[in-house]
Design an enzyme around this catalytic site. Structure first.
Site, PDB file in Angstrom:
ATOM      1  CG  LEU A 136      14.016  -2.023   0.919  1.00 16.61           C
ATOM      2  CD1 LEU A 136      15.709  -2.127   0.453  1.00 16.61           C
ATOM      3  CD2 LEU A 136      12.874  -2.794   1.330  1.00 16.61           C
ATOM      4  CG  ASN A 145     -12.727 -15.536   2.303  1.00 18.77           C
ATOM      5  OD1 ASN A 145     -12.658 -14.074   1.822  1.00 18.77           O
ATOM      6  ND2 ASN A 145     -12.402 -15.733   3.315  1.00 18.77           N
ATOM      7  CB  ILE A 174      -6.800 -11.382  -4.554  1.00 23.27           C
ATOM      8  CG1 ILE A 174      -7.978 -11.130  -4.140  1.00 23.27           C
ATOM      9  CG2 ILE A 174      -6.552 -10.766  -5.349  1.00 23.27           C
ATOM     10  CD1 ILE A 174      -8.901  -9.891  -4.059  1.00 23.27           C
ATOM     11  CE1 TYR A 212      -5.491 -20.639   3.749  1.00 24.46           C
ATOM     12  CE2 TYR A 212      -5.781 -18.254   5.737  1.00 24.46           C
ATOM     13  CZ  TYR A 212      -5.329 -19.319   4.865  1.00 24.46           C
ATOM     14  OH  TYR A 212      -3.806 -19.018   4.447  1.00 24.46           O
ATOM     15  CB  ILE A 242      -1.226   0.602   1.441  1.00 25.90           C
ATOM     16  CG1 ILE A 242      -1.886  -1.203   1.279  1.00 25.90           C
ATOM     17  CG2 ILE A 242      -2.141   1.568   1.446  1.00 25.90           C
ATOM     18  CD1 ILE A 242      -2.556  -1.486   2.570  1.00 25.90           C
ATOM     19  NE  ARG A 293      -0.985 -20.101  -1.068  1.00 34.23           N
ATOM     20  CZ  ARG A 293      -1.295 -20.612   0.318  1.00 34.23           C
ATOM     21  NH1 ARG A 293      -2.254 -20.686   1.073  1.00 34.23           N
ATOM     22  NH2 ARG A 293      -1.144 -21.867   0.604  1.00 34.23           N
ATOM     23  CE1 TYR A 302      -1.721  -6.121  11.077  1.00 34.67           C
ATOM     24  CE2 TYR A 302      -3.493  -6.805  10.255  1.00 34.67           C
ATOM     25  CZ  TYR A 302      -2.996  -5.931  10.239  1.00 34.67           C
ATOM     26  OH  TYR A 302      -3.053  -4.725   9.437  1.00 34.67           O
ATOM     27  CB  THR A 343      -6.431  -2.649   9.593  1.00 35.50           C
ATOM     28  OG1 THR A 343      -7.889  -4.009   9.444  1.00 35.50           O
ATOM     29  CG2 THR A 343      -5.760  -3.095  11.565  1.00 35.50           C
ATOM     30  CG  ASP A 344     -11.458  -3.816   8.327  1.00 34.09           C
ATOM     31  OD1 ASP A 344     -11.077  -4.744   8.421  1.00 34.09           O
ATOM     32  OD2 ASP A 344     -12.050  -3.637   7.126  1.00 34.09           O
ATOM     33  CD  GLU A 345      -7.046  -8.187   9.761  1.00 32.17           C
ATOM     34  OE1 GLU A 345      -6.773  -8.841  10.761  1.00 32.17           O
ATOM     35  OE2 GLU A 345      -6.920  -8.028   8.801  1.00 32.17           O
ATOM     36  CE  LYS A 353      -1.797  -1.446  11.201  1.00 26.65           C
ATOM     37  NZ  LYS A 353      -1.097  -0.695  11.357  1.00 26.65           N
ATOM     38  CG  ASN A 403      -4.331 -11.429   9.938  1.00 29.76           C
ATOM     39  OD1 ASN A 403      -4.688 -10.968  11.653  1.00 29.76           O
ATOM     40  ND2 ASN A 403      -5.204 -11.071   9.479  1.00 29.76           N
TER      41      ASN A 403
HETATM   42  P1  NAD Z   1       3.169  -5.145   3.104  1.00 30.36           P
HETATM   43  O1  NAD Z   1       2.931  -6.048   4.256  1.00 30.36           O
HETATM   44  O2  NAD Z   1       2.678  -5.136   1.888  1.00 30.36           O
HETATM   45  O3  NAD Z   1       4.390  -3.712   3.924  1.00 30.36           O
HETATM   46  C1  NAD Z   1       4.872  -3.170   5.004  1.00 30.36           C
HETATM   47  C2  NAD Z   1       6.286  -2.144   4.626  1.00 30.36           C
HETATM   48  O4  NAD Z   1       6.551  -2.605   5.811  1.00 30.36           O
HETATM   49  C3  NAD Z   1       7.166  -3.266   3.821  1.00 30.36           C
HETATM   50  O5  NAD Z   1       7.875  -2.503   2.840  1.00 30.36           O
HETATM   51  C4  NAD Z   1       8.129  -3.521   5.202  1.00 30.36           C
HETATM   52  O6  NAD Z   1       9.361  -3.602   4.339  1.00 30.36           O
HETATM   53  C5  NAD Z   1       7.667  -2.176   5.387  1.00 30.36           C
HETATM   54  N1  NAD Z   1       8.242  -2.697   7.356  1.00 30.36           N
HETATM   55  C6  NAD Z   1       7.866  -3.656   8.051  1.00 30.36           C
HETATM   56  N2  NAD Z   1       8.870  -3.246   9.164  1.00 30.36           N
HETATM   57  C7  NAD Z   1       9.410  -2.626   9.036  1.00 30.36           C
HETATM   58  C8  NAD Z   1       9.810  -1.868  10.021  1.00 30.36           C
HETATM   59  N3  NAD Z   1      10.258  -2.465  11.366  1.00 30.36           N
HETATM   60  N4  NAD Z   1      10.900  -0.586   9.625  1.00 30.36           N
HETATM   61  C9  NAD Z   1      10.312   0.129   8.865  1.00 30.36           C
HETATM   62  N5  NAD Z   1       9.915  -0.890   7.727  1.00 30.36           N
HETATM   63  C10 NAD Z   1       8.994  -2.442   8.217  1.00 30.36           C
HETATM   64  O7  NAD Z   1       1.675  -3.796   4.479  1.00 30.36           O
HETATM   65  P2  NAD Z   1       0.445  -3.226   3.860  1.00 30.36           P
HETATM   66  O8  NAD Z   1       0.176  -4.158   3.081  1.00 30.36           O
HETATM   67  O9  NAD Z   1       0.840  -2.560   2.206  1.00 30.36           O
HETATM   68  O10 NAD Z   1       0.015  -2.592   4.920  1.00 30.36           O
HETATM   69  C11 NAD Z   1       0.450  -0.942   4.822  1.00 30.36           C
HETATM   70  C12 NAD Z   1       0.272  -0.905   5.749  1.00 30.36           C
HETATM   71  O11 NAD Z   1      -1.642  -0.856   5.693  1.00 30.36           O
HETATM   72  C13 NAD Z   1      -0.176  -1.890   7.066  1.00 30.36           C
HETATM   73  O12 NAD Z   1      -0.196  -0.551   8.599  1.00 30.36           O
HETATM   74  C14 NAD Z   1      -1.319  -2.531   7.307  1.00 30.36           C
HETATM   75  O13 NAD Z   1      -1.650  -2.788   8.359  1.00 30.36           O
HETATM   76  C15 NAD Z   1      -2.435  -1.298   7.020  1.00 30.36           C
HETATM   77  N6  NAD Z   1      -3.460  -1.991   6.489  1.00 30.36           N
HETATM   78  C16 NAD Z   1      -3.302  -2.942   5.422  1.00 30.36           C
HETATM   79  C17 NAD Z   1      -4.827  -3.621   4.441  1.00 30.36           C
HETATM   80  C18 NAD Z   1      -4.306  -4.299   3.465  1.00 30.36           C
HETATM   81  O14 NAD Z   1      -5.521  -5.159   3.371  1.00 30.36           O
HETATM   82  N7  NAD Z   1      -3.154  -5.428   3.108  1.00 30.36           N
HETATM   83  C19 NAD Z   1      -5.914  -2.841   5.308  1.00 30.36           C
HETATM   84  C20 NAD Z   1      -5.960  -1.793   5.399  1.00 30.36           C
HETATM   85  C21 NAD Z   1      -4.728  -1.244   6.587  1.00 30.36           C
HETATM   86  O1  TDX Z   2      -4.876 -18.999   0.638  1.00 26.15           O
HETATM   87  C1  TDX Z   2      -5.878 -18.008   1.303  1.00 26.15           C
HETATM   88  N1  TDX Z   2      -6.772 -18.596   1.353  1.00 26.15           N
HETATM   89  C2  TDX Z   2      -7.742 -18.220   2.157  1.00 26.15           C
HETATM   90  O2  TDX Z   2      -8.613 -18.573   2.137  1.00 26.15           O
HETATM   91  C3  TDX Z   2      -5.444 -16.671   2.319  1.00 26.15           C
HETATM   92  C4  TDX Z   2      -4.329 -16.028   2.470  1.00 26.15           C
HETATM   93  C5  TDX Z   2      -6.197 -16.005   3.037  1.00 26.15           C
HETATM   94  N2  TDX Z   2      -7.859 -17.465   3.201  1.00 26.15           N
HETATM   95  C6  TDX Z   2      -8.681 -16.121   3.738  1.00 26.15           C
HETATM   96  C7  TDX Z   2      -8.439 -15.689   5.187  1.00 26.15           C
HETATM   97  C8  TDX Z   2      -9.395 -14.286   5.454  1.00 26.15           C
HETATM   98  O3  TDX Z   2     -10.203 -14.856   4.982  1.00 26.15           O
HETATM   99  O4  TDX Z   2      -8.439 -15.307   2.842  1.00 26.15           O
HETATM  100  C9  TDX Z   2      -8.575 -13.999   3.857  1.00 26.15           C
HETATM  101  C10 TDX Z   2      -8.431 -12.756   3.336  1.00 26.15           C
HETATM  102  O5  TDX Z   2      -7.008 -13.222   3.686  1.00 26.15           O
HETATM  103  P1  TDX Z   2      -5.596 -12.599   3.390  1.00 26.15           P
HETATM  104  O6  TDX Z   2      -5.037 -11.811   2.685  1.00 26.15           O
HETATM  105  O7  TDX Z   2      -4.349 -12.665   4.480  1.00 26.15           O
HETATM  106  O8  TDX Z   2      -6.333 -10.539   4.449  1.00 26.15           O
HETATM  107  P2  TDX Z   2      -6.840 -10.677   5.946  1.00 26.15           P
HETATM  108  O9  TDX Z   2      -6.519 -11.497   6.767  1.00 26.15           O
HETATM  109  O10 TDX Z   2      -8.389 -10.244   5.731  1.00 26.15           O
HETATM  110  O11 TDX Z   2      -5.976  -9.310   6.333  1.00 26.15           O
HETATM  111  C11 TDX Z   2      -5.796  -8.011   5.313  1.00 26.15           C
HETATM  112  O12 TDX Z   2      -6.571  -6.959   5.405  1.00 26.15           O
HETATM  113  C12 TDX Z   2      -6.846  -6.367   6.932  1.00 26.15           C
HETATM  114  C13 TDX Z   2      -4.885  -7.270   5.310  1.00 26.15           C
HETATM  115  O13 TDX Z   2      -3.949  -8.704   5.303  1.00 26.15           O
HETATM  116  C14 TDX Z   2      -3.964  -6.623   7.011  1.00 26.15           C
HETATM  117  O14 TDX Z   2      -2.487  -6.252   6.659  1.00 26.15           O
HETATM  118  C15 TDX Z   2      -5.345  -5.805   6.724  1.00 26.15           C
HETATM  119  O15 TDX Z   2      -5.505  -5.471   8.253  1.00 26.15           O
END
Ligand code: NAD
Ligand code: TDX
Length: 338
Positions: A41, A253, A195, A211, A18, A197, A154, A127-129, A158, A90
């Site tokens: 990184l 899912n 997605i 899952y 993000i 994966r 996780y 996050t909404d979690e 947060k 997670n």
């Molecule tokens: P990501 O895992 O893809 O990226 C995390 C980044 O943070 C990586 O580049 C990593 O190298 C860096 N990082 C990790 N530990 C660090 C540290 N100690 N110091 C400096 N850098 C560090 O995560 P993402 O999915 O892009 O999520 C970004 C943010 O958005 C997170 O705070 C997450 O909680 C939040 N968020 C994610 C989602 C989602 O759907 N992925 C939804 C809502 C909120």
């Molecule tokens: O292989 C899989 N099969 C499966 O059924 C994986 C990896 C996940 N799942 C399910 C678990 C969840 O119900 O899919 C859903 C989405 O899973 P994730 O991509 O792991 O996301 P989730 O756990 O919902 O959390 C994500 O959204 C909120 C982000 O990883 C978080 O960083 C964010 O805060």
């Protein structure tokens, strides 16, 4: 309204999914803003995610958000920080929670202390979690008033980081806002996530994995809509306020799995059922009325099948980006029976 017009932004975690999409979004929409990306990184960060951002707009620093001296030095050089850096997955948090406590809690604390010393505008990405989960048949959605009730290591870290931000605003007057967003999808998402994966499984000739009973619901938003919402909150948000970000994208899912398979020319049931995630949240759903009403934000990528098709294309065209991580990621899942 607190109006902030950042000229120099610190973006933590800007080499992740993000964060990097946000950096590209700012580069496109606000070419006058200079950005300093601080990223450790980890396995989830990739410098290639920043390819294409104009050199004169970007400074990249490899480092840890828990490194007080480094954070202090960088904070002194910017007028605002957008804090994305986190351990974000997670399943990893269940296998090994320690890095989650360190980065998500201690890292956020380190950044807040530096923002306090330097009077820096602070936007915290969450996050909404943190709100836990909803039943499938519950008509309710999360709002800014929903009590915190996190389920996983996780989401609890947060939630802890959100509490620190609220306290640093109330006690020390840090000019902070928080956003809690739903599940993002789009290019450059790590292939451990649901997605990408499944997309890369299909491309690699591995059967996708679902899952539990597959009925868990996630509220999907395109990552570019998350970026535009963060910009709106950073620049127009009220200090001390929380804003929920969501685009009315609830889907279970199993449906998303079938969408991916069909879009990639496979039978919609060509996947394996695997062991459920312990403590698996049932449903997330966001009511983003406050953000829309108060800041006039609207999502612009609401056609999920179009966004999904673009995302699939991105992974097809960027095999070199994910190929190296694939075996290690699947090995981790194999150990978990997932
Ligand atoms: P990501 O895992 O893809 O990226 C995390 C980044 O943070 C990586 O580049 C990593 O190298 C860096 N990082 C990790 N530990 C660090 C540290 N100690 N110091 C400096 N850098 C560090 O995560 P993402 O999915 O892009 O999520 C970004 C943010 O958005 C997170 O705070 C997450 O909680 C939040 N968020 C994610 C989602 C989602 O759907 N992925 C939804 C809502 C909120
Ligand atoms: O292989 C899989 N099969 C499966 O059924 C994986 C990896 C996940 N799942 C399910 C678990 C969840 O119900 O899919 C859903 C989405 O899973 P994730 O991509 O792991 O996301 P989730 O756990 O919902 O959390 C994500 O959204 C909120 C982000 O990883 C978080 O960083 C964010 O805060």
């Amino acid at each position: 309204m607190t109006i902030c017009e950042p000229t120099r932004l610190l973006v933590t975690g800007g080499a992740g999914f993000i964060g990097s999409n946000f950096v590209h979004w700012v580069a496109t929409h606000h070419p006058e803003v200079k950005m300093v990306v601080l990223d450790k990184l980890t396995y989830a960060g990739n410098l290639a995610n920043l390819d294409g951002v104009p050199e004169e707009q970007l400074t990249f620093v490899q480092g840890d958000i828990c490194d007080e001296a480094l954070v202090d030095e960088l904070m002194a050089s910017v007028d605002a920080v957008v804090h994305f850096a986190a351990e974000s997955h997670n399943d990893n948090s269940i296998a090994d929670p320690a890095p989650f406590v360190r980065t998500n809690v201690e890292g956020t604390f380190t950044l807040l202390e530096a923002a306090r010393r330097h009077g820096t505008r602070f936007h915290h990405i969450s996050t909404d979690e943190v709100y836990g989960d909803l039943a499938l048949d519950d008509p309710a959605r999360f709002t800014e008033e929903t009590p915190y009730h996190p389920s996983s290591p996780y989401s609890s870290t947060k939630a802890a980081s959100d509490m620190l931000v609220r306290a640093w605003h109330r006690t020390y007057g840090v000019n902070a806002t928080i956003s809690n967003c739903s599940n993002n999808y789009g290019p450059r998402q790590h292939i451990e996530k649901f997605i990408p994966r499944q997309i890369t499984n299909i491309l690699a000739g591995i059967r996708p994995k679902l899952y539990g009973d597959g009925l868990n619901v996630r509220d999907w938003i395109h990552v570019d809509d998350h970026s535009s919402a963060v910009w709106a909150i950073l620049t127009q948000g009220q200090a001390g306020e929380t804003y929920l970000i969501g685009a009315d994208g609830e889907r279970d899912n199993r449906t998303v799995m079938a969408d991916i398979l069909t879009a990639m020319g496979q039978e919609s049931d060509a996947f394996d059922w695997v062991r459920d995630r312990p403590g698996h949240d049932r449903r997330y759903a966001i009511d983003s009325t406050k953000l829309r009403r108060e800041l006039g934000w609207e999502p612009t990528h609401q056609d999920f099948s179009e966004g999904l098709a673009d995302t699939i294309r991105w992974y097809q065209e960027n095999e070199a980006w994910w190929q190296d991580a694939k075996a290690a990621t699947e090995q981790k899942y194999q150990k978990l029976g997932q």
